[in-house]
Write an enzyme that holds these catalytic residues in place. Structure first.
Site, mmCIF file in Angstrom:
data_model
loop_
_atom_site.group_PDB
_atom_site.id
_atom_site.type_symbol
_atom_site.label_atom_id
_atom_site.label_comp_id
_atom_site.label_asym_id
_atom_site.label_seq_id
_atom_site.Cartn_x
_atom_site.Cartn_y
_atom_site.Cartn_z
ATOM 1 N N LYS A 101 8.895 -76.355 156.138
ATOM 2 C CA LYS A 101 7.442 -76.469 155.655
ATOM 3 C C LYS A 101 6.991 -77.022 157.150
ATOM 4 O O LYS A 101 6.894 -77.886 157.764
ATOM 5 C CB LYS A 101 7.365 -77.084 154.511
ATOM 6 C CG LYS A 101 6.137 -77.859 154.287
ATOM 7 C CD LYS A 101 5.754 -78.066 152.809
ATOM 8 C CE LYS A 101 4.449 -79.267 152.490
ATOM 9 N NZ LYS A 101 4.742 -79.451 151.163
ATOM 10 N N GLY B 53 0.819 -77.239 153.322
ATOM 11 C CA GLY B 53 1.567 -77.395 154.618
ATOM 12 C C GLY B 53 1.292 -75.364 154.198
ATOM 13 O O GLY B 53 1.500 -74.626 153.752
ATOM 14 N N HIS B 54 2.105 -74.864 155.852
ATOM 15 C CA HIS B 54 2.899 -73.422 155.432
ATOM 16 C C HIS B 54 3.748 -73.220 155.811
ATOM 17 O O HIS B 54 4.737 -74.158 156.088
ATOM 18 C CB HIS B 54 2.262 -73.354 156.931
ATOM 19 C CG HIS B 54 0.945 -72.533 157.058
ATOM 20 N ND1 HIS B 54 -0.269 -71.528 157.424
ATOM 21 C CD2 HIS B 54 0.107 -74.111 157.161
ATOM 22 C CE1 HIS B 54 -1.371 -72.002 157.777
ATOM 23 N NE2 HIS B 54 -1.440 -73.281 157.101
ATOM 24 N N ARG C 224 1.891 -70.148 151.231
ATOM 25 C CA ARG C 224 1.169 -71.338 152.078
ATOM 26 C C ARG C 224 -0.033 -72.397 150.604
ATOM 27 O O ARG C 224 -0.110 -71.505 149.790
ATOM 28 C CB ARG C 224 -0.254 -70.334 152.244
ATOM 29 C CG ARG C 224 -0.936 -71.296 153.530
ATOM 30 C CD ARG C 224 -2.336 -70.659 153.664
ATOM 31 N NE ARG C 224 -1.848 -69.601 154.821
ATOM 32 C CZ ARG C 224 -2.166 -68.547 154.294
ATOM 33 N NH1 ARG C 224 -3.301 -67.949 153.494
ATOM 34 N NH2 ARG C 224 -1.906 -67.116 155.251
ATOM 35 N N ASP D 75 1.570 -83.366 140.470
ATOM 36 C CA ASP D 75 1.320 -82.102 140.157
ATOM 37 C C ASP D 75 1.851 -81.020 140.597
ATOM 38 O O ASP D 75 2.315 -80.326 140.666
ATOM 39 C CB ASP D 75 1.438 -82.204 142.244
ATOM 40 C CG ASP D 75 -0.156 -80.924 142.425
ATOM 41 O OD1 ASP D 75 -0.835 -80.627 141.666
ATOM 42 O OD2 ASP D 75 0.002 -80.081 144.203
ATOM 43 N N VAL E 72 6.572 -67.495 154.228
ATOM 44 C CA VAL E 72 6.269 -67.077 152.837
ATOM 45 C C VAL E 72 4.855 -67.784 151.912
ATOM 46 O O VAL E 72 5.298 -67.345 150.200
ATOM 47 C CB VAL E 72 7.654 -67.103 152.244
ATOM 48 C CG1 VAL E 72 8.559 -66.254 152.868
ATOM 49 C CG2 VAL E 72 7.789 -68.967 152.302
HETATM 50 N N1 LIG Z 1 12.405 -74.537 149.674
HETATM 51 C C1 LIG Z 1 11.326 -73.916 149.882
HETATM 52 N N2 LIG Z 1 12.339 -72.594 148.836
HETATM 53 C C2 LIG Z 1 11.001 -71.384 149.184
HETATM 54 N N3 LIG Z 1 10.219 -71.492 149.070
HETATM 55 C C3 LIG Z 1 9.713 -72.536 149.069
HETATM 56 C C4 LIG Z 1 10.034 -74.032 149.389
HETATM 57 N N4 LIG Z 1 9.145 -75.023 149.792
HETATM 58 C C5 LIG Z 1 8.017 -74.143 149.032
HETATM 59 N N5 LIG Z 1 8.190 -72.724 149.052
HETATM 60 C C6 LIG Z 1 6.789 -72.104 149.165
HETATM 61 O O1 LIG Z 1 5.900 -72.280 149.716
HETATM 62 C C7 LIG Z 1 3.887 -72.779 148.293
HETATM 63 C C8 LIG Z 1 4.057 -73.947 149.018
HETATM 64 O O2 LIG Z 1 4.891 -75.269 149.402
HETATM 65 P P1 LIG Z 1 4.513 -76.710 149.069
HETATM 66 O O3 LIG Z 1 5.504 -77.700 149.083
HETATM 67 O O4 LIG Z 1 4.492 -76.317 147.605
HETATM 68 O O5 LIG Z 1 3.346 -77.007 149.361
HETATM 69 P P2 LIG Z 1 2.066 -77.914 149.013
HETATM 70 O O6 LIG Z 1 2.017 -78.840 149.239
HETATM 71 O O7 LIG Z 1 1.056 -76.469 149.857
HETATM 72 O O8 LIG Z 1 1.984 -76.632 148.241
HETATM 73 C C9 LIG Z 1 5.934 -73.339 147.287
HETATM 74 O O9 LIG Z 1 4.650 -72.499 146.408
HETATM 75 C C10 LIG Z 1 6.620 -72.101 147.747
HETATM 76 O O10 LIG Z 1 6.044 -70.718 146.930
HETATM 77 MG MG LIG Z 2 2.533 -76.782 146.270
#
Ligand SMILES: Nc1ncnc2c1ncn2[C@@H]1O[C@H](COP(=O)(O)OP(=O)(O)O)[C@@H](O)[C@H]1O
Ligand SMILES: [Mg+2]
Lengths: 466, 268
Positions: free
Chosen positions: A67, A48-49, A44, A166, A42
């Site tokens: 993640k 991370g993914h 990226r 961030d 969902v």
């Molecule tokens: N706990 C979560 N539940 C649902 N979606 C999430 C969650 N954490 C992250 N995401 C989705 O994944 C994306 C990337 O996660 P994030 O933690 O921001 O990693 P990055 O450091 O790669 O930006 C987020 O912008 C969000 O759309």
């Molecule tokens: Mg992010």
């Protein structure tokens, strides 16, 4: 006496005890054994993914977010995220449930509660509706409740000496249907750091961090140290964007991270909205490392007619409103004058009607679509077959929301991903409430008061919690 | 997290109970005496200290690495992972958590090699540092698991600075107490007591050493459990007593030989 070492000299040493290795291997659970998440990516981001996951044993039917940290091993940002999230506990900060270390492929996985929404998608939805001249039914106090909870979470971080660094809409999550409906969760602590004892000027470590649009002017002028005020500026930007559905300091994006913090176009954009800062408004601007460049590149007279009140007025936010006056205090150019999260939470905006609500949707139906699954073009075979399977499942579901995929102007990193709607894994229900209860008990054991004794059996063990 | 020790994993999970600690060490203590066990930890704490200094890490980072090391062996026998591998792994992990900037793998290994050769030759003789980057990286995962992902460690240095400020004393007191805190890393106190208590105990010892009896009232006014402070003081004083009659250069090879060691996979 030294025999032992002499003997070893030619032999490779035994670094680890075989029985220990086998024992820990047997005790260690693998993420793919416990969770279903294949084809359910969902998110990226840069680091991370993120996958939507369900427990395989059906002990609960909650959604989880998994993640997978980019790259292998424990990168510095993975270390930071784990170290900080392990300590933090606040309703408005995402809860790290567990860490999985996959020894074979050296991947690190973080398990979180699943948040169905985030401000990036919510704002995108509003923009699209605006463009189509449709209005979105949202509670009047939603923006206010969102801002309040963001401030609450950041206040918690700041009072624990943690800077987020961030903050942007994509990193502000909002919980969907469920016990925490409509609650803000600040996520993505990969850049976060403790600021009580800077070991090195922060800018030396990660050349450029905060996404340009949300980056405070002092950073753009070469400030060497991150501060709470930098997070507050970003919150101001998010607040403005919630009020208008437009990124207030929207600027042509550059993909490549430069190591130079000075960014002409972004500063130009800020001045176009805010006006050029007066000496009296920001006395220390002269001390900024890039001040000379600023003087050389910019002419005050070009921004004579610009001000935040005019900008917001154009977007139908009246300069005499309480919302505007709070926004102005968050978006002060001089970082020393910008208010703190605590002061912001005391602002009269929050006491006037409508009141804030713990569920930012205030119990109203949630108009926003659920997260879409992404597939990588380069992973086509695997995820496509899974996708088809999921789509079939979805067709059997009567209540699936109809949501069109909107084209978006400022994609956050999913450019080469095909987006589609489908249902999550294990959508067929297997309800067992027992497991959930046990989970709560375990959680209490983990976080409740003082631990007695120091032995591993008595202790709530983070890794073994599940 | 400086503001929040009481909610920290350090407070909630890693202030261990003394009887539990002794029980968990039973295997090692069936092979080594208490004193031998302490001498071995003393030795590896030195390795961590010297490695950290060579890598130009702050004392805070070195102290965190030492606590990781102690926490690992509080739950595991010395035989589980060779301490000579775990020590640099702790330094590596602590430097990432405390954000010193990443130490490159090659620099870490080279530093280990030179440190073992030049500073600890009396223990290892001609033997070279036997591990490579891949060993450290593999070990790091085991370390993180055994730490239960608790990476933020509170140290006595910050409370110490605050207390010295409060007493309004000159630098000498701080210098002494600071060193005593460093020495305390060679005892079990970082596993058993919260860091502010260790800071107070170190101050107490420093005051006695400097003959500053007039600080008695300051200690009396503190709202702390003086029995605990006395226990810490005793542990540190015991360490100093042990040092008086201990020649590491002579004894360490024997101790390392006696130390329980990892066993390889059974041969078929
Ligand atoms: N706990 C979560 N539940 C649902 N979606 C999430 C969650 N954490 C992250 N995401 C989705 O994944 C994306 C990337 O996660 P994030 O933690 O921001 O990693 P990055 O450091 O790669 O930006 C987020 O912008 C969000 O759309
Ligand atoms: Mg992010």
């Amino acid at each position: 006496m030294g025999d032992n070492f002499q003997n070893n000299k030619t032999m490779a040493p035994v670094m680890m005890d075989y029985d220990f290795k086998v024992k820990t291997q047997n005790e260690r659970s693998k993420v793919e054994d416990l969770f279903d998440f294949e084809g359910c990516k969902v998110g990226r981001g840069t680091y991370g993914h993120v996958y939507k996951a369900r427990r395989k044993d059906g002990s609960d039917t909650k959604d989880y977010a998994l993640k997978q940290i980019e790259g292998t091993g424990l990168s510095m940002s993975a270390c930071r995220e784990i170290a900080l999230l392990r300590e933090l506990k606040h309703p408005n900060v995402i809860n790290l449930i567990r860490v999985f270390l996959s020894h074979t492929d050296r991947k690190v996985w973080l398990l979180f509660d699943y948040a169905e929404h985030d401000l990036w998608h919510i704002i995108k939805f509003h923009r699209a509706a605006k463009a189509n001249k449709k209005s979105v039914m949202v509670p009047k106090g939603m923006v206010k409740s969102l801002l309040y909870q963001i401030l609450d979470g950041i206040h918690y971080l700041h009072s624990n000496w943690v800077l987020h660094r961030d903050l942007k809409p994509a990193n502000i999550l909002v919980m969907g249907e469920g016990p925490e409906r409509g609650r803000v969760k600040i996520a993505d602590m990969g850049f976060a750091r403790l600021f009580n004892a800077p070991l090195k000027p922060l800018a030396d470590l990660d050349p450029v961090v905060v996404t340009f649009w949300y980056r405070a002017p002092e950073l753009l002028l070469g400030a060497r140290h991150y501060t709470k005020a930098i997070d507050i500026w970003a919150i101001g930007c998010i607040f403005a964007e919630l009020l208008t559905s437009e990124p207030i300091f929207h600027c042509r994006q550059e993909d490549i991270k430069t190591s130079n913090p000075y960014h002409h176009d972004q500063l130009d954009r800020i001045f176009n909205v805010m006006g050029f800062p007066q000496e009296k408004d920001w006395e220390d601007i002269r001390k900024m490392p890039e001040h000379a460049t600023l003087v050389k590149d910019f002419k005050r007279s070009n921004y004579q007619n610009c001000s935040l009140s005019k900008y917001m007025d154009r977007h139908k936010i009246k300069p005499d409103s309480k919302a505007f006056s709070l926004l102005q205090r968050l978006l002060l150019m001089d970082p020393n004058k910008r208010i703190t999260s605590e002061q912001a939470m005391q602002d009269p905006y929050f006491t006037e009607d409508p009141p804030t609500t713990p569920d930012v949707f205030a119990g109203c139906p949630i108009p926003y679509p659920k997260r879409e699954f992404l597939t990588d073009d380069d992973q086509e075979d695997k995820s496509d077959s899974k996708a088809r399977q999921n789509q079939q499942q979805q067709q059997q579901q009567p209540n699936t929301q109809q949501n069109q995929v909107q084209a978006n102007s400022h994609d956050h990193g999913a450019n080469n991903a095909k987006r589609m709607r489908m249902a999550g894994p294990n959508q067929g229900n297997n309800n067992t409430t027992g497991g959930q209860q046990e989970f709560h008990q375990q959680q209490q054991m983990m976080f409740g008061g003082q631990q007695q004794g120091g032995n591993s059996q008595q202790q709530g063990n983070f890794q073994q919690r599940y | 997290m400086a503001g929040n020790f009481w909610q920290s994993s350090h407070h909630q999970q890693w202030i261990l109970d003394k009887t539990d600690l002794i029980r968990d060490r039973q295997h090692d203590l069936s092979i080594l005496s208490d004193e031998e066990y302490q001498k071995i930890f003393n030795f590896f704490a030195s390795i961590i200290q010297v490695l950290g200094e060579q890598l130009k890490l702050r004392q805070q980072v070195i102290a965190t690495a030492t606590v990781y090391f102690k926490r690992f062996y509080a739950r595991n026998s010395l035989k589980c992972i060779d301490p000579l591998l775990l020590a640099p792994t702790c330094v590596f992990l602590a430097s990432k958590v405390e954000e010193f900037g990443v130490i490159s793998n090659s620099r870490l290994i080279t530093t280990c090699q030179t440190v073992i050769k030049n500073k600890f030759g009396y223990a290892y003789g001609q033997q070279e540092f036997p591990y490579r980057t891949n060993h450290i990286l593999e070990c790091e995962f085991y370390l993180l698991e055994n730490l239960d992902c608790c990476l933020i460690v509170y140290q006595p240095y910050r409370p110490l600075l605050l207390f010295v400020q409060d007493i309004g004393q000159e630098d000498q007191l701080l210098t002494y107490a600071w060193r005593i805190v460093n020495d305390s890393l060679r005892t079990d106190v970082s596993l058993l007591y919260p860091p502010y208590q260790i800071a107070i105990a170190a101050l107490h010892i420093a005051c006695v050493m400097l003959g500053k009896e007039n600080q008695k009232s300051w200690f009396a006014e503190l709202n702390v459990d003086m029995d605990k402070i006395q226990e810490i003081v005793r542990s540190i004083i015991n360490l100093y007593e042990m040092w008086k009659s201990y020649d590491e250069k002579k004894e360490i090879q024997g101790l390392l030989a006696k130390m329980p060691k990892p066993k390889p996979a059974p041969q078929r």
